[in-house]
Design a protein around this motif. Structure first.
Motif, PDB file in Angstrom:
ATOM      1  N   LYS A   1      33.531  50.997  43.064  1.00  0.00           N
ATOM      2  CA  LYS A   1      32.897  50.446  41.863  1.00  0.00           C
ATOM      3  C   LYS A   1      33.911  49.679  41.010  1.00  0.00           C
ATOM      4  CE  LYS A   1      29.046  53.672  41.240  1.00  0.00           C
ATOM      5  NZ  LYS A   1      28.453  54.700  40.361  1.00  0.00           N
ATOM      6  N   LEU A   2      35.125  50.215  40.895  1.00  0.00           N
ATOM      7  CA  LEU A   2      36.160  49.535  40.110  1.00  0.00           C
ATOM      8  C   LEU A   2      36.627  48.254  40.805  1.00  0.00           C
ATOM      9  CD1 LEU A   2      38.138  52.646  38.859  1.00  0.00           C
ATOM     10  CD2 LEU A   2      36.856  51.016  37.429  1.00  0.00           C
ATOM     11  N   THR A   3      36.559  48.221  42.135  1.00  0.00           N
ATOM     12  CA  THR A   3      36.856  46.990  42.877  1.00  0.00           C
ATOM     13  C   THR A   3      35.830  45.918  42.530  1.00  0.00           C
ATOM     14  OG1 THR A   3      37.910  48.118  44.737  1.00  0.00           O
ATOM     15  CG2 THR A   3      36.940  45.971  45.196  1.00  0.00           C
ATOM     16  N   LEU A   4      34.548  46.290  42.576  1.00  0.00           N
ATOM     17  CA  LEU A   4      33.472  45.336  42.259  1.00  0.00           C
ATOM     18  C   LEU A   4      33.531  44.900  40.800  1.00  0.00           C
ATOM     19  CD1 LEU A   4      30.565  47.055  44.233  1.00  0.00           C
ATOM     20  CD2 LEU A   4      31.890  45.037  44.900  1.00  0.00           C
ATOM     21  N   ALA A   5      33.873  45.836  39.910  1.00  0.00           N
ATOM     22  CA  ALA A   5      33.995  45.499  38.488  1.00  0.00           C
ATOM     23  C   ALA A   5      35.105  44.479  38.284  1.00  0.00           C
ATOM     24  CB  ALA A   5      34.259  46.758  37.671  1.00  0.00           C
ATOM     25  N   ALA A   6      36.234  44.665  38.970  1.00  0.00           N
ATOM     26  CA  ALA A   6      37.357  43.723  38.846  1.00  0.00           C
ATOM     27  C   ALA A   6      36.965  42.352  39.358  1.00  0.00           C
ATOM     28  CB  ALA A   6      38.570  44.250  39.614  1.00  0.00           C
ATOM     29  N   GLN A   7      36.242  42.300  40.473  1.00  0.00           N
ATOM     30  CA  GLN A   7      35.798  41.018  41.019  1.00  0.00           C
ATOM     31  C   GLN A   7      34.863  40.309  40.037  1.00  0.00           C
ATOM     32  OE1 GLN A   7      34.100  42.132  44.797  1.00  0.00           O
ATOM     33  NE2 GLN A   7      36.107  42.382  45.760  1.00  0.00           N
TER      34      GLN A   7
ATOM     35  N   PHE B   1      39.988  51.872  34.892  1.00  0.00           N
ATOM     36  CA  PHE B   1      40.379  50.550  35.398  1.00  0.00           C
ATOM     37  C   PHE B   1      41.899  50.418  35.425  1.00  0.00           C
ATOM     38  CE2 PHE B   1      40.990  46.006  35.465  1.00  0.00           C
ATOM     39  CZ  PHE B   1      39.932  45.529  36.217  1.00  0.00           C
ATOM     40  N   ARG B   2      42.536  50.832  34.323  1.00  0.00           N
ATOM     41  CA  ARG B   2      44.001  50.739  34.218  1.00  0.00           C
ATOM     42  C   ARG B   2      44.667  51.654  35.262  1.00  0.00           C
ATOM     43  NH1 ARG B   2      47.175  48.705  30.335  1.00  0.00           N
ATOM     44  NH2 ARG B   2      45.481  48.629  28.823  1.00  0.00           N
ATOM     45  N   LYS B   3      44.074  52.829  35.507  1.00  0.00           N
ATOM     46  CA  LYS B   3      44.648  53.761  36.475  1.00  0.00           C
ATOM     47  C   LYS B   3      44.643  53.159  37.885  1.00  0.00           C
ATOM     48  CE  LYS B   3      44.276  58.482  38.217  1.00  0.00           C
ATOM     49  NZ  LYS B   3      43.535  59.737  38.158  1.00  0.00           N
ATOM     50  N   LEU B   4      43.575  52.441  38.235  1.00  0.00           N
ATOM     51  CA  LEU B   4      43.479  51.861  39.574  1.00  0.00           C
ATOM     52  C   LEU B   4      44.224  50.536  39.682  1.00  0.00           C
ATOM     53  CD1 LEU B   4      42.310  52.007  42.444  1.00  0.00           C
ATOM     54  CD2 LEU B   4      40.367  50.687  41.600  1.00  0.00           C
ATOM     55  N   HIS B   5      43.994  49.635  38.733  1.00  0.00           N
ATOM     56  CA  HIS B   5      44.517  48.273  38.846  1.00  0.00           C
ATOM     57  C   HIS B   5      45.839  48.056  38.112  1.00  0.00           C
ATOM     58  CE1 HIS B   5      40.925  46.819  40.876  1.00  0.00           C
ATOM     59  NE2 HIS B   5      40.183  47.425  39.963  1.00  0.00           N
ATOM     60  N   GLY B   6      46.187  48.961  37.213  1.00  0.00           N
ATOM     61  CA  GLY B   6      47.451  48.831  36.495  1.00  0.00           C
ATOM     62  C   GLY B   6      47.411  47.879  35.317  1.00  0.00           C
ATOM     63  N   ILE B   7      46.228  47.382  34.975  1.00  0.00           N
ATOM     64  CA  ILE B   7      46.067  46.449  33.850  1.00  0.00           C
ATOM     65  C   ILE B   7      44.772  46.778  33.112  1.00  0.00           C
ATOM     66  CG2 ILE B   7      47.343  44.528  34.913  1.00  0.00           C
ATOM     67  CD1 ILE B   7      44.608  43.313  35.638  1.00  0.00           C
ATOM     68  N   ALA B   8      44.636  46.224  31.914  1.00  0.00           N
ATOM     69  CA  ALA B   8      43.397  46.385  31.147  1.00  0.00           C
ATOM     70  C   ALA B   8      42.300  45.519  31.763  1.00  0.00           C
ATOM     71  CB  ALA B   8      43.630  45.982  29.692  1.00  0.00           C
ATOM     72  N   PRO B   9      41.038  45.897  31.605  1.00  0.00           N
ATOM     73  CA  PRO B   9      39.948  45.092  32.162  1.00  0.00           C
ATOM     74  C   PRO B   9      39.980  43.631  31.714  1.00  0.00           C
ATOM     75  CG  PRO B   9      39.108  47.219  31.456  1.00  0.00           C
ATOM     76  CD  PRO B   9      40.538  47.148  30.998  1.00  0.00           C
ATOM     77  N   SER B  10      40.304  43.375  30.464  1.00  0.00           N
ATOM     78  CA  SER B  10      40.327  41.992  29.969  1.00  0.00           C
ATOM     79  C   SER B  10      41.404  41.158  30.657  1.00  0.00           C
ATOM     80  CB  SER B  10      40.535  41.973  28.453  1.00  0.00           C
ATOM     81  OG  SER B  10      41.734  42.649  28.121  1.00  0.00           O
TER      82      SER B  10
ATOM     83  N   LYS C   1      42.881  36.852  33.850  1.00  0.00           N
ATOM     84  CA  LYS C   1      44.043  35.972  33.830  1.00  0.00           C
ATOM     85  C   LYS C   1      44.327  35.455  35.239  1.00  0.00           C
ATOM     86  CE  LYS C   1      46.219  38.177  29.844  1.00  0.00           C
ATOM     87  NZ  LYS C   1      47.350  38.977  29.365  1.00  0.00           N
ATOM     88  N   THR C   2      44.649  34.180  35.346  1.00  0.00           N
ATOM     89  CA  THR C   2      44.937  33.559  36.633  1.00  0.00           C
ATOM     90  C   THR C   2      46.163  34.187  37.284  1.00  0.00           C
ATOM     91  OG1 THR C   2      44.014  31.464  35.874  1.00  0.00           O
ATOM     92  CG2 THR C   2      45.481  31.373  37.783  1.00  0.00           C
TER      93      THR C   2
ATOM     94  N   ARG D   1      44.954  38.743  44.637  1.00  0.00           N
ATOM     95  CA  ARG D   1      44.926  37.986  43.392  1.00  0.00           C
ATOM     96  C   ARG D   1      44.142  36.711  43.618  1.00  0.00           C
ATOM     97  NH1 ARG D   1      50.007  34.498  43.118  1.00  0.00           N
ATOM     98  NH2 ARG D   1      50.883  34.737  45.177  1.00  0.00           N
ATOM     99  N   ILE D   2      43.515  36.217  42.571  1.00  0.00           N
ATOM    100  CA  ILE D   2      42.742  34.990  42.628  1.00  0.00           C
ATOM    101  C   ILE D   2      43.580  33.895  41.989  1.00  0.00           C
ATOM    102  CG2 ILE D   2      40.649  33.823  41.862  1.00  0.00           C
ATOM    103  CD1 ILE D   2      39.316  36.629  41.878  1.00  0.00           C
TER     104      ILE D   2
END
Length: 198
Positions: A11-17, A45-54, A58-59, A84-85
Motif C-alpha cells: 500500500k505504501l508503494t502504491l501511495a508513493a507512486q 511512509f517515512r519508515k519505509l521510504h526514508g522521506i516525508a510523503p510530500s 521531488k524530482t 526514482r522517477i
C-alpha cells in the motif's frame, strides 16, 4: 515477510507512486490507503521510504517499491527495490538489436549471451567510439507483443553526433563486416550512420 507486513508495504508503494505522479492531496492518499490520520501515514511512509510523503513529489528522489506478488514456480515481490522517477529530455540513440521472447524464459538466456558477444566482438566499444564517448551503455526493451511474448532488446549508447555539426538524417543505419576472422582481437567492423549537416 508476513502477509500483513507485505500488504502494508505494498500500500505504501502504491501511495508513493500516486504521490509522485499526481497532484492529489496527501490527506486524500493517506485515507485511500487506509490511514486514519496524516500523522500515522507520514510515520509509516517515512519508515519505509526514508522521506516525508510530500518529498515524494521531488524530482529524482529515491523511493522503495514492493512489486505485486505473482505466483509461478517461485514467489516474487517479497524483496524491496529502490527506484526514482527522473524527467529526461528526448535523445537519439544508436545500437544493436535482437529479437527474443519471454516464452520458457528464453530472454533470460538470449540477453546475457547478447551482452557477452557484444562485449567480446567489440560491438559495444565500436558504438562508444562512433559517438565520441558515452556516459553509459544502456539496454532497452521495446516493441513488446504481449500476446506472443516477443520483444526487441537493444544495446545502445546516446548518439552524440550533433556535437560534430551533423545530425542523424533519419535513414537506416548499417553495419559493415569486412572479410576476416570476426573472433580475432584486431578485427574491426563499421557502423554506417546517415547524417546531414546541421
Amino acid at each position: 515477510m508476513v502477509k500483513a507486513e507485505y500488504i502494508r508495504k505494498r500500500k505504501l508503494t502504491l501511495a508513493a507512486q500516486e504521490l509522485a505522479s499526481s497532484s492529489s492531496k496527501v490527506l486524500d492518499i493517506a485515507h485511500k490507503y487506509g490511514y486514519d490520520s496524516p500523522e500515522s501515514f507520514a510515520k509509516a511512509f517515512r519508515k519505509l521510504h526514508g522521506i516525508a510523503p510530500s518529498d515524494a513529489r521531488k524530482t529524482g528522489v529515491s523511493l522503495k517499491a514492493f512489486p505485486r506478488i505473482t505466483f509461478r514456480i517461485s514467489l516474487k515481490g517479497d524483496k524491496d527495490m529502490d527506484y526514482r522517477i527522473v524527467e529526461k529530455d528526448a535523445f537519439n540513440v544508436i545500437g544493436k538489436a535482437i529479437e527474443t521472447t519471454s516464452v520458457d524464459g528464453e530472454n533470460s538466456r538470449d540477453i546475457p549471451r547478447f551482452w557477452q558477444e557484444s562485449n567480446q566482438n567489440g560491438t559495444v566499444g565500436n558504438l562508444i567510439s562512433l559517438v565520441g564517448g558515452a556516459d553509459a551503455v544502456l539496454g532497452i526493451c521495446m516493441d513488446m507483443a504481449m500476446e506472443k511474448g516477443t520483444f526487441t532488446y537493444l544495446i545502445i549508447v546516446e548518439n552524440k553526433i550533433p556535437a560534430t555539426g551533423y545530425e542523424h538524417a533519419g535513414g537506416p543505419e548499417m553495419e559493415s563486416y569486412p572479410e576476416g576472422d570476426v573472433n580475432a582481437d584486431d578485427y574491426r567492423c563499421e557502423v554506417w550512420v546517415p547524417i546531414v549537416k546541421m
